[in-house]
Design a protein around this motif. Structure first.
Motif, PDB file in Angstrom:
ATOM      1  N   ASP A  59       0.796  -1.226   0.000  1.00 63.26           N
ATOM      2  CA  ASP A  59       0.000   0.000   0.000  1.00 63.26           C
ATOM      3  C   ASP A  59       0.829   1.278   0.000  1.00 63.26           C
ATOM      4  O   ASP A  59       0.495   2.233  -0.688  1.00 63.26           O
ATOM      5  N   ARG A  60       1.869   1.316   0.831  1.00 63.89           N
ATOM      6  CA  ARG A  60       2.677   2.539   0.961  1.00 63.89           C
ATOM      7  C   ARG A  60       3.964   2.194   1.691  1.00 63.89           C
ATOM      8  O   ARG A  60       4.077   1.119   2.269  1.00 63.89           O
ATOM      9  N   TYR A  61       4.912   3.122   1.654  1.00 61.06           N
ATOM     10  CA  TYR A  61       6.148   2.854   2.386  1.00 61.06           C
ATOM     11  C   TYR A  61       5.811   2.699   3.869  1.00 61.06           C
ATOM     12  O   TYR A  61       4.831   3.243   4.370  1.00 61.06           O
ATOM     13  N   TRP A  81      10.725   0.893   1.554  1.00 58.57           N
ATOM     14  CA  TRP A  81      10.077   1.378   0.330  1.00 58.57           C
ATOM     15  C   TRP A  81      10.074   0.268  -0.713  1.00 58.57           C
ATOM     16  O   TRP A  81      11.130  -0.161  -1.161  1.00 58.57           O
ATOM     17  N   GLN A  85       7.186   3.390  -4.597  1.00 65.03           N
ATOM     18  CA  GLN A  85       6.588   4.117  -3.472  1.00 65.03           C
ATOM     19  C   GLN A  85       7.319   5.434  -3.235  1.00 65.03           C
ATOM     20  O   GLN A  85       8.531   5.524  -3.423  1.00 65.03           O
ATOM     21  N   THR A  87       7.097   9.633  -1.132  1.00 62.75           N
ATOM     22  CA  THR A  87       6.473  10.595  -0.229  1.00 62.75           C
ATOM     23  C   THR A  87       5.864  11.707  -1.061  1.00 62.75           C
ATOM     24  O   THR A  87       6.194  11.862  -2.238  1.00 62.75           O
ATOM     25  N   ASN A 140      11.647   8.851  -3.164  1.00 60.23           N
ATOM     26  CA  ASN A 140      10.956   7.704  -3.738  1.00 60.23           C
ATOM     27  C   ASN A 140      11.931   6.614  -4.132  1.00 60.23           C
ATOM     28  O   ASN A 140      13.125   6.833  -4.257  1.00 60.23           O
TER      29      ASN A 140
END
Length: 169
Positions: A59-61, A81, A85, A87, A140
């Motif tokens: 889903d996300r880092y 990460w 992925q 920020t 990223n």
């Protein structure tokens, strides 16, 4: 944010070094550089995290708290990460130091008008530090493998919820 208790000698030595660096009472930029020196000396390996933590999330880092200084003066966080992925563009509430322990992290740096002013690919062993103002960036994972980095912030991020001061569109 996931919390893990890790009591390796590397983390113990790193926390002691950060305490010493902070104890020099430099300004934020100076403190970031002193803490970066300590992270270079005591950069952990990926096994500071469990095998499951090193997988990250689709889903996300993911962030994993490794240490919070009892007086709230700093915290050590591992970020995992997966490929792609990233920020949002953001700045910070305090100084920050990071070191890559697996993979590659790409960083875009921005000026106050959000003009791109620099880019870097940070590889295993690369350590950098910065402090506000002038800390607007986005991070990223542009590679095809998982990246892991250690971040040290000049506050207890578990208490305030995030190291980010502002997010930019």
């Amino acid at each position: 944010m996931t919390t893990t208790t890790t009591s390796t000698s590397t983390l113990t030595d790193l926390a002691a070094g950060v305490r010493t660096a902070i104890g020099q009472h430099a300004d934020w930029h100076g403190t970031a550089q002193l803490v970066a020196e300590e992270l270079r000396r005591h950069l952990p390996t990926p096994d500071v995290l469990t095998a499951e933590q090193r997988l990250g999330s689709a889903d996300r880092y993911q962030s994993h708290t490794l240490h919070v200084e009892p007086d709230g003066s700093f915290s050590i966080i591992a970020l995992v990460w997966r490929p792609g992925q990233l920020t949002r563009i953001h700045d910070h509430v305090t100084w920050c130091v990071f070191g890559v322990i697996q993979g590659v992290e790409h960083e875009d740096l921005y000026d106050a008008d959000l003009n791109l002013v620099g880019q870097s690919d940070n590889h295993v062993g690369d350590v950098s530090g910065f402090a506000p103002p002038g800390d607007i960036h986005r991070v990223n994972n542009t590679s095809d493998t998982t990246a892991i980095s250690i971040h040290i912030y000049g506050t207890d991020v578990t208490r305030i919820g995030s190291s980010a001061r502002r997010y930019y569109n």
